[in-house]
Design an enzyme around this catalytic site. Structure first.
Site, short mmCIF file in Angstrom:
data_model
loop_
_atom_site.label_atom_id
_atom_site.label_comp_id
_atom_site.label_asym_id
_atom_site.label_seq_id
_atom_site.Cartn_x
_atom_site.Cartn_y
_atom_site.Cartn_z
N CYS A 39 1.05 -1.39 -0.17
CA CYS A 39 0.13 -0.02 0.12
C CYS A 39 0.75 1.42 -0.22
O CYS A 39 2.52 0.98 0.59
CB CYS A 39 -0.77 -0.10 1.09
SG CYS A 39 -2.79 0.95 0.70
N ASP A 41 0.83 3.98 1.58
CA ASP A 41 0.55 4.12 3.24
C ASP A 41 1.41 4.69 3.94
O ASP A 41 3.04 3.26 3.49
CB ASP A 41 -0.57 3.19 4.16
CG ASP A 41 -0.75 3.60 5.27
OD1 ASP A 41 -2.02 3.88 5.91
OD2 ASP A 41 0.33 3.94 5.84
N ARG A 43 2.83 4.73 6.31
CA ARG A 43 2.73 3.42 7.99
C ARG A 43 3.68 2.41 7.53
O ARG A 43 4.54 1.63 8.01
CB ARG A 43 2.13 3.63 8.57
CG ARG A 43 1.40 5.07 9.22
CD ARG A 43 0.15 4.83 9.83
NE ARG A 43 -0.73 4.20 8.83
CZ ARG A 43 -1.94 4.24 9.57
NH1 ARG A 43 -2.33 3.96 10.47
NH2 ARG A 43 -2.15 3.46 8.18
N HIS A 100 -1.89 -4.57 4.89
CA HIS A 100 -1.52 -4.26 6.50
C HIS A 100 -2.42 -3.60 7.10
O HIS A 100 -3.81 -3.64 6.61
CB HIS A 100 -0.74 -2.82 6.53
CG HIS A 100 -1.31 -1.47 5.72
ND1 HIS A 100 -2.08 -0.91 6.00
CD2 HIS A 100 -1.17 -1.24 4.62
CE1 HIS A 100 -2.48 0.32 5.71
NE2 HIS A 100 -2.01 0.37 4.43
N CYS A 103 -5.99 0.12 7.03
CA CYS A 103 -5.51 0.19 5.66
C CYS A 103 -6.82 1.48 5.23
O CYS A 103 -8.25 1.15 5.63
CB CYS A 103 -5.77 -0.60 5.15
SG CYS A 103 -5.18 -0.89 3.54
ZN ZN Z 1 -3.39 1.03 3.06
#
Ligand code: ZN
Length: 208
Positions: A39, A41, A43, A100, A103
């Site tokens: 992703c 993302d 993090r 993850h 998400c």
């Molecule tokens: Zn995600």
């Protein structure tokens, strides 16, 4: 932006000199062993999770770690081009799809968020339709939506989408590459793997 500039300065001063030989080699050689799809993302950082060095991972990051199924004749499909390049040209031996916890993309789907102000996101998330359908059919969705179940099914669905890409299908048939499904838990640093039967096994806990 100042933070980024400071980071570049620290990289050049503290990190690069210690890895000068590695970067000298990488300047003329690109041989990653793994195509890592995760992703976008902030993090979820593939090189951090796997403690990989520059040159080891060919990374594709998309919202929700979605991999659209192969579409013949599609133009400007950056994800398909990246997959083909990694598998056919670079010859990666392993392909990981990593979902993850928490998400945002999967949360929006599981909880039915209103995405009318983000039409491109809404359209993109259609590539998770199969995952959503499976979770709904399995009646795992609670009143507010079971994000974890959707994250898990989404990894499975995107692995299925990957196999529709001719480069991946060929590499699998020739046993030149192996597919892996991972789930990363942000709070604990743990990684679970999805094996070939679709079940999950504890694989590693980075925090241990
Ligand atoms: Zn995600």
């Amino acid at each position: 932006m100042r933070d980024l500039a400071d980071g570049v300065a620290r990289f050049q001063r503290d990190v690069f000199p210690a890895k000068a030989d590695l970067f000298a080699d990488l300047a003329t050689s690109h041989r990653p062993h793994t195509l890592f799809i995760s992703c976008s993302d902030a993090r979820v950082v593939p090189e951090v999770i796997t403690e990989s060095e520059p040159g080891e991972l060919f990374v594709i990051r998309t919202a929700g770690n979605l991999v659209p199924a192969y579409t013949p004749g599609a133009d400007a499909d950056g994800v398909a081009a990246g997959i083909e390049y990694a598998v056919t040209v670079l010859g990666v031996s392993d392909i990981v799809v990593c979902g993850h916890s928490a998400c945002g993309a999967m949360t929006a789907l599981a909880q039915g968020h209103d995405l009318t102000s983000a039409p491109a996101v809404a359209n993109w998330l259609r590539h998770a339709d199969a995952a959503r359908a499976r979770v709904t059919a399995q009646a795992r969705v609670a009143a507010r939506g079971d994000v974890a179940a959707l994250v898990r099914e989404n990894v499975r669905a995107q692995l299925a989408n990957l196999v529709t890409h001719p480069s991946v299908a060929q590499a699998l048939a020739e046993k030149k590459a192996t597919l892996h499904g991972w789930l990363f838990d942000i709070a604990t640093g743990g990684v679970e793997t999805l094996d070939g039967t679709g079940s999950l096994a504890a694989f590693a806990t980075a925090a241990a």
